[in-house]
Enzyme design. Sequence first.
Site, short mmCIF file in Angstrom:
data_model
loop_
_atom_site.label_atom_id
_atom_site.label_comp_id
_atom_site.label_asym_id
_atom_site.label_seq_id
_atom_site.Cartn_x
_atom_site.Cartn_y
_atom_site.Cartn_z
N HIS A 540 0.82 -1.22 0.00
CA HIS A 540 0.00 0.00 0.00
C HIS A 540 0.86 1.27 0.00
CE1 HIS A 540 0.18 0.14 4.55
NE2 HIS A 540 0.20 1.43 4.29
N ASP A 594 -0.58 -7.31 1.27
CA ASP A 594 0.02 -5.98 1.38
C ASP A 594 1.54 -6.13 1.58
OD1 ASP A 594 0.38 -3.30 1.66
OD2 ASP A 594 -0.54 -3.15 3.64
N SER A 688 3.99 2.14 8.39
CA SER A 688 3.68 1.12 7.38
C SER A 688 4.91 0.67 6.64
CB SER A 688 2.72 1.69 6.35
OG SER A 688 1.44 1.55 6.82
N1 ARG Z 1 -1.40 2.34 7.15
C1 ARG Z 1 -0.53 3.00 8.07
C2 ARG Z 1 0.66 3.62 7.33
O1 ARG Z 1 0.57 3.79 6.12
C3 ARG Z 1 -0.11 2.14 9.19
C4 ARG Z 1 -1.25 1.67 9.97
C5 ARG Z 1 -0.91 0.86 11.13
N2 ARG Z 1 -1.91 1.14 12.10
C6 ARG Z 1 -2.02 0.52 13.27
N3 ARG Z 1 -2.92 0.90 14.09
N4 ARG Z 1 -1.26 -0.49 13.55
O2 ARG Z 1 1.60 4.05 7.91
#
Ligand code: ARG
Length: 738
Positions: A540, A594, A688
Amino acid sequence: MDQMDSEQRFRPRHEADLDPSLLFLPASDPQVEKKHGLSRRRKVFVGVALLLTAVALSLLTGLLVWHLHLRDGTKVTKVYVGSMTISNQNFLLQYEDPTSAEFIQLSELVSTQLKVIYSENSVLDKYFTHCSVQTFSDGGTDVMAFYQSEFDAPLSQQQSVDDALRSVENSLTPSQTQRGQMGRLMRPSTDIRVYRLMSAAVDPRLSRTSLHDRKSFDVHVSHADQLASPGFPDSSYPPGVLLQWRLRADPFHRVRLDFGSLVLEDDCEQDFIRLYDSLVPSERHLLTERCGSAQKSLSFLSSGNVMLLVLLTSEDRNFPGFIANYSQTPLLDSDCGGTLTADRANFSSPFFPSFYPPAVSCVWNIQVSEGKLVKVEFHRFSVGIRSELCPNDYVEVDGQRLCGDSLKNSTIISKSNAVTIRFTSDTSFVHQGFIAEYRTLVSTQPHLLQLCSEFSFLCGDGVCVRKDNPQCDGHVDCEDGTDEEHCECGVRPYLSSKIVGGQDSREGEWPWQVSLVVRGMGHVCGASVLSDQWLLTAAHCVQDSAGIRFSQADQWEALLGMHMQGHTDKWTVRRGVRRIVAHPRYNAVTFQHDIAVMELDANVTLNQRVWPICLPTSANHERPGTHAWISGWGSTKEGGFRASVLQKATVQIINSTQCSKLMSDDVTDHMMCAGTLQGGVDACQGDSGGPLSVTGSGGRFFQVGVVSWGDGCGRKNKAGVYTRVSKYRRWIKEQSGV
Ligand code: ARG
């Protein structure tokens, strides 16, 4: 005509098309009488017309029957080409020159012999019209004559000519054991002894009448050189030609032809090349037909010392053509097969990656020490045409035949310490073949061989070790030592010295942690070091969004060995990205798959702050309750600012069923959850792509997850969701080699 077409054509006229006045006028209408009078005359007329039509129709039918009958009786010339092996002659160079007295003399003997052979069969005797010798070749101990025979037979008799030829030839072709004494001296007594005759029909396209030019070239391949289509590469090949290159190697050699370039018209009905395992275009010896352009280099070998290359072109659309290298290679028994006794070896179809020659038969006997089994794995496979019985070309492993372009299951495990593998090709249509590898397995736990559970470790020799995380734990658990191979990972070489709810890490504490920066935007995602060239991150992170081309390698920079954002020192390495491979099945809605790998534009020198993390091969490390680490420069609270110093925190792996209940979206078995149920500790925006890691018993760090998604950050009764790395171990290896 397609079906719709025929339906439209034969659909009856719609009722609305008929004239309603003719059908529905009331009988009392005075107008009607007049109309009736008219219609009576019309009826007579229609009757006569009908009669005439019937007569015409029956005449036509008669004509048709007569015509069909006649057609059936019409004689059609069928051309066969074949070869004859002559055992009691020595080859003379003059036999290659059709104008020489020697050629003419031997040709006459061959023709006479053929006539005698045909005259002994009533069908052939009746329809044979003509034969001529095309060329001769040196068979070492024999002379091979290549000829053309013509038969004028009614269409209905064509099959019987085929059958008669086959039976005459079979009776003349002795089995291998008879060969020594055989050789039939035909009546009337001549000087040639024939012991093998083989003929086949010719592709009708080669007899196109519209051709302007037919030419044959004789090429001796004992001196390697090149041949090319006329004009190659400066101009396209000529239209309407049939060109034949007769390639001859020394006796007891094979002809080898390697195409450097091949660009012809895409439609094989127009232009094509054909390759024959003969000096005449016999369908029974057709090795391949090619048109269009070849994507990869093609290389072919003959079964004996001759090969024929044919180029046929049509009137329009001519292309550059081809160039090919020719050479010869000795005909050896050791071209394939043999006895293999080592614990591990590779073997392949003869001449792989060239196409295998026709008429080969190889047998490999693999015999390993008592108590072991053999695991055979095919890495590449293209043998014959896929079919249930594999009647043509095939590989046979312990009696099980394999053929086609790919294998459903490319690994076969033997039932004992000996395996026999056969490879057989018939006289026509060759393919690239196969390359295989075998290893030995210890047969004490045969039930585990294919059933290694995800909580056991599969050693290189196929044995499953049932121990928690034996990989890189400092103890050799596999007999072949593969559990302790490739262990230059997961340690902090010279450790000297936010995540929500985390704390500052020490410098060099997470030497695999990477900051991925988009030019002009700063830190965007985390990643981990897999090798001196490859990083692991989340798919992502590398999807285009809001007009930013995140999927393009040139947008990214990777900072390795960094501790504080914006501060680099002598250990920090900055690299561009050469290539990004996101998982092809990544789903932006469900976040399934992902995961992505990134190739750096130049290798890095590993140092005390830049070091790879280990990847798990089984799900051992992910047991619920295991303590794991997360690290990153992401937000230190939901909606908050990014951390400046690399943050770390410990979380616990959470059981998937429980996690699915906590999370509003689907958590699949390719994801895993980690967190603390009281909340407060979690990954967050900006983390992420970074690693979720656990320590093995040897103290090494293994990356079990990739930071993927969550509901907010650090909320009570929620968890962080991670891509389950063990499910992608093979994919990572395939993409990066790591
Ligand atoms: N999608 C987020 C990013 O792009 C990370 C999400 C992780 N969230 C969590 N509560 N563990 O950085």
